[in-house]
Design an enzyme around this catalytic site. Structure first.
Site, PDB file in Angstrom:
ATOM      1  N   GLY A  72       0.812  -1.209   0.000  1.00 46.93           N
ATOM      2  CA  GLY A  72       0.000   0.000   0.000  1.00 46.93           C
ATOM      3  C   GLY A  72       0.847   1.261   0.000  1.00 46.93           C
ATOM      4  O   GLY A  72       0.522   2.243  -0.682  1.00 46.93           O
ATOM      5  N   ASP A  73       1.935   1.242   0.739  1.00 46.92           N
ATOM      6  CA  ASP A  73       2.859   2.383   0.761  1.00 46.92           C
ATOM      7  C   ASP A  73       3.450   2.610  -0.626  1.00 46.92           C
ATOM      8  O   ASP A  73       3.624   3.751  -1.068  1.00 46.92           O
ATOM      9  CB  ASP A  73       4.003   2.133   1.751  1.00 46.92           C
ATOM     10  CG  ASP A  73       3.508   1.645   3.095  1.00 46.92           C
ATOM     11  OD1 ASP A  73       2.409   2.059   3.506  1.00 46.92           O
ATOM     12  OD2 ASP A  73       4.210   0.834   3.729  1.00 46.92           O
TER      13      ASP A  73
END
Length: 306
Positions: A251-252
């Protein structure tokens, strides 16, 4: 310049073994220590994309020194605020034969008022044209409105911001118009206390975040791909084929790909394409994805207008 803020960074101690037997002595087959934290992951992906960023956050104690030493291998620009208490250690256990990942995350240091003020003073050089990416959990004694304080400060200085967090901390910042927010579909459902029956409902509730002030909404859906929702349109990125090795940081990586590309192109569709590629490439990697893997995955992602 892009600035990433990791309020509560960590040393990620990743252990691999065949089986995890609780209540017994377990021996690993391999282990690795990595500099962890959501904003740190964002900066590392930016480095792979040849985009400059500066990593900010609180670092302290003997573990803080070790964290900075591990991070130095990645040649990132940093401007950390030193604190008295130790940087945390997170333990991640991969039991291969059981096909299970177990995480035990440390709490992190308590931040004094002077340390907090020193951090806020460090933001004063941020201004027009800059993007600040805030990601991850807060230290144990910081007020839940700490991200809001940061957003208000840097917005007055003319900078844009991205926030990757959940719950009320996310909702509080929406009136300040974040460039992009990225809940996964479970987090989005929790925000509104609903259960999604189909993709259209996910889009409808993502638009509620736009109505509250967000400029773009990314919704990650694991094996079902991802969505980009804007005021007028919605787009879907397919989930490319590949073996998921490590979902930590995916997600980062998506945030990094989107924000970094948007800063250079101002094109949300291309930014979404690159964000999806970075997210999947990291999921298919042992650690944060490298440029070659991102380029490979990028070719296998299609963006469809819904």
């Amino acid at each position: 310049m892009i600035y990433t803020i990791t309020v509560n960074p960590s040393i990620d101690y990743v252990l691999q073994l065949k089986n995890l037997n609780t209540g017994e002595v377990n021996r690993t087959s391999s282990d690795v220590k990595l500099p962890g934290g959501k904003g740190i992951n964002v900066s590392r992906i930016m480095k792979e994309l040849d985009i400059d960023s500066t990593a900010l956050g609180f670092v302290g104690g003997a573990t803080g020194s070790m964290f900075e030493e591990l991070l130095s291998q990645h040649n990132l620009k940093t401007s950390f605020t030193k604190v008295k208490e130790d940087t945390r250690i997170n333990v991640k256990i991969n039991a291969v034969d059981q096909n299970e990942e177990t995480e035990i995350n440390g709490v992190g240091p308590a931040i004094t008022n002077d340390e907090k003020q020193s951090f806020m003073d460090n933001l004063k050089n941020i201004g027009k044209g800059d993007i600040v990416i805030m990601a991850g959990s807060l230290c144990k004694n910081l007020d839940q409105k700490f991200y809001l304080d940061i957003a208000e400060a840097i917005q007055k200085q003319g900078a844009e911001f991205v926030i990757d967090t959940t719950g009320q901390a996310l909702l509080d910042t929406l009136p300040l118009h974040p460039l992009v927010v990225k809940p996964n579909h479970h987090e989005l459902a929790d925000l509104f206390n609903v259960t999604f029956k189909n993709e259209q409902e996910i889009i409808d509730y993502a638009r509620k975040l736009l109505d509250k002030g967000a400029k773009h909404v990314l919704v990650s859906m694991a094996g079902d791909g991802a969505l980009l929702v804007t005021k007028d349109k919605a787009y879907k990125a397919n989930a490319p084929k590949g073996t998921v090795i490590n979902s930590v940081g995916a997600g980062d990586s998506m945030i990094a790909g989107f924000a970094g590309t948007f800063m250079e192109t101002k094109d949300p569709i291309e930014s979404f394409h690159m964000g999806a590629a970075c997210g999947s490439a990291t999921a298919f990697s042992q650690d944060i994805a490298v440029k070659e893997k991102i380029d490979e995955v990028y070719k296998n992602i299609n963006i469809t207008e819904l």
